[in-house]
Design an enzyme around this catalytic site. Sequence first.
Site, PDB file in Angstrom:
ATOM      1  N   HIS A 247     -11.428  -4.483   9.074  1.00  0.00           N
ATOM      2  CA  HIS A 247     -11.996  -4.380   7.729  1.00  0.00           C
ATOM      3  C   HIS A 247     -13.305  -3.598   7.731  1.00  0.00           C
ATOM      4  CE1 HIS A 247      -9.260  -7.783   7.032  1.00  0.00           C
ATOM      5  NE2 HIS A 247      -9.402  -7.581   5.735  1.00  0.00           N
TER       6      HIS A 247
ATOM      7  N   GLU B 180       0.817  -1.218   0.000  1.00  0.00           N
ATOM      8  CA  GLU B 180       0.000   0.000   0.000  1.00  0.00           C
ATOM      9  C   GLU B 180       0.849   1.265   0.000  1.00  0.00           C
ATOM     10  OE1 GLU B 180      -0.758  -2.657   1.841  1.00  0.00           O
ATOM     11  OE2 GLU B 180      -2.737  -3.219   1.073  1.00  0.00           O
TER      12      GLU B 180
END
Lengths: 322, 321
Positions: free
Chosen positions: A129, A60
């Site tokens: 999440h 990322e």
Amino acid sequence: MRDITYTAALREALFEEMEIDESVFLIGEDIADFGGVFGVTKNLLQKFGRKRVCQTPISEGAIIGAAVGAAMTGLRPVAELMYVDFILFAMDQTVNQAAKLRYMSGGTVKVPVVIRAQQGCGTCEAAQHSQQLEAWFMHTPGLKVVIPSNPYDAKGLLKTAIRDDNPVIFLEHRMLYSARQQVPDDTWTIPFGRAEIKKSGKDITVVATSLCVHKALEVAKDNHFDIEVIDPRTLVPLDIDTIAESVVKTGRLLVVHESIAQCGVGAEIIRLITEQYFKAFKTAPKVLGGAYVPMPFAKVLEENAVPQKRDIIETINNMMKE
Amino acid sequence: MIPIEKKIDILRIMYLIREFEIASRNIFKAHLAKGEFLGALHNCDGQEAVAASIGAILRKDDYVFTTFRGHGHSIAKGAEPKKMMAELLGKKTGYSKGRGGSMHMFDPSIGLMGGNGVVGGGLTLAVGAALSAQYRCSDQVSVCFFGDGAAAIGAFHEAINLASLWKLPVIFLCENNLWAATTPIKFGCPIENISERAKGYNCVGKSIDGNDVYTVYETFLSAVDRGRNGNGPSLIECKTYRHHPHCMVIPEHRPKDEKQMWLQRDPIPKFEKVLQNENILSNHQQEKIRNEIKKIIAEAIKFAEDSPLPTVDTLYDYIWA
């Protein structure tokens, strides 16, 4: 008019902007052959090739950093993060770099990057999440923050984001991907900083974002109070004037969002309105936001960690009593 | 072989960097004596051979991402000392119009993509600039300067891994000055040469004497060629030493004998001797260049001091494009 999903709307925006502008490209995990874990970039590889649909390893920091570096040097990258939770690996690139480069350089560097990230809860994916981090980005000078609640806005705002010369954080709610809406046959863009009054009313102003726009509208539909529902659509820039005008009319303000209430979006909206329009209030303004808790797994807990329709109804009833 | 004029240019840039650093320290101290703090000042005296040699190879349109210790790299990429000095003083005429200071000098028009205050902050950005060069089918290269300290951050791995996967024209240029702030390299790195890590990414790695102009020049030249020809990134480690502590607010803490040894390997007298032995540099010429440099620095200081501060009404300018 035609009927499309939020996912299709996003894909159309990417497709159209990539067709118009050679400098627009996509970068992210699983976005090429698989078309993105949520299907947003499906078939774009076939149309635009690997050069413009860059599938990365799980990195990322490098995804956002490479996008920022490419934006600094003439391209218009659209980076995708599978979950906003994973942007925490790239907070240096997002907050220290993308947001600040223009200012630190005295206006000589331009960073036209879009960071698309999926967020939200409702699928029992627990604490890593399910975060909704718009308030973090609102707190950082130099980042625009966009949070569309429907297919029409998703497409129009994403096209505007790609054309914007600044870093834009574009937050998509995963429970909205399958949402459908009638949209025009031709194309459109939506300017940043224009809230939409989704339903007008005179008793109470409900400002809601993302999935909560739908919850608020459902409540407003069957309610005996005349509820005004406003979707800010972009949080930076924020259309505070439209909200203020509504509060001056109704005298009551409720802000509803799933992201955590503490130091959150609602707190900021109430700060801005209270500082200037304190006398307009007939009752104390209120925020219905996410509970101050890491998102739990069990459905019964998850549901109770974010505002539901019953909470909105109860709060409105209480506010209308005062 | 390096052309003679280029050799003299390299020496000139080395002088300019050294004099700029001396002047910046003096200004910092003078302000401190008046109770004014000019932020952090990270000088690079002692590391000039790296910056100057690389500057002599790069084209104007190549990209350089530098660090908080970036004055030398900026000068070598063609930055004007007067606008740098003005930025040090937070003046309106500075490179970042008083928004950046010592750590953030930017000039995209000469490929200077800025100093980064975050250790290793430029690593992934440089990969992005290289991706952009490849995307646009230009033959530009992107150079990322970083220190031995930055070789320990996670982004170092992500950046080199991606650059090598995509064969991007990046030169990862590690100036290993043996100390990460106050932490010696032995507490931060378990291997002798940081460039050995290149093997793990299937790219070229070299560790060299960073105080030797010819070595840096030759090594860097081949890395640039690799990048321009589409053969991917290189990881070059230049072993060097800064003559001063990490920044102005940190007192000297390094072992005396270590510092003494490195002062004797000062790249400037070392390169002067090389040029004298080659009969390229006379005492007279040396003196002449030094005087030119002193004049440039004096003018830069005057420009900076005479320049106006940014006005308060411009506080919010330049947040948005």
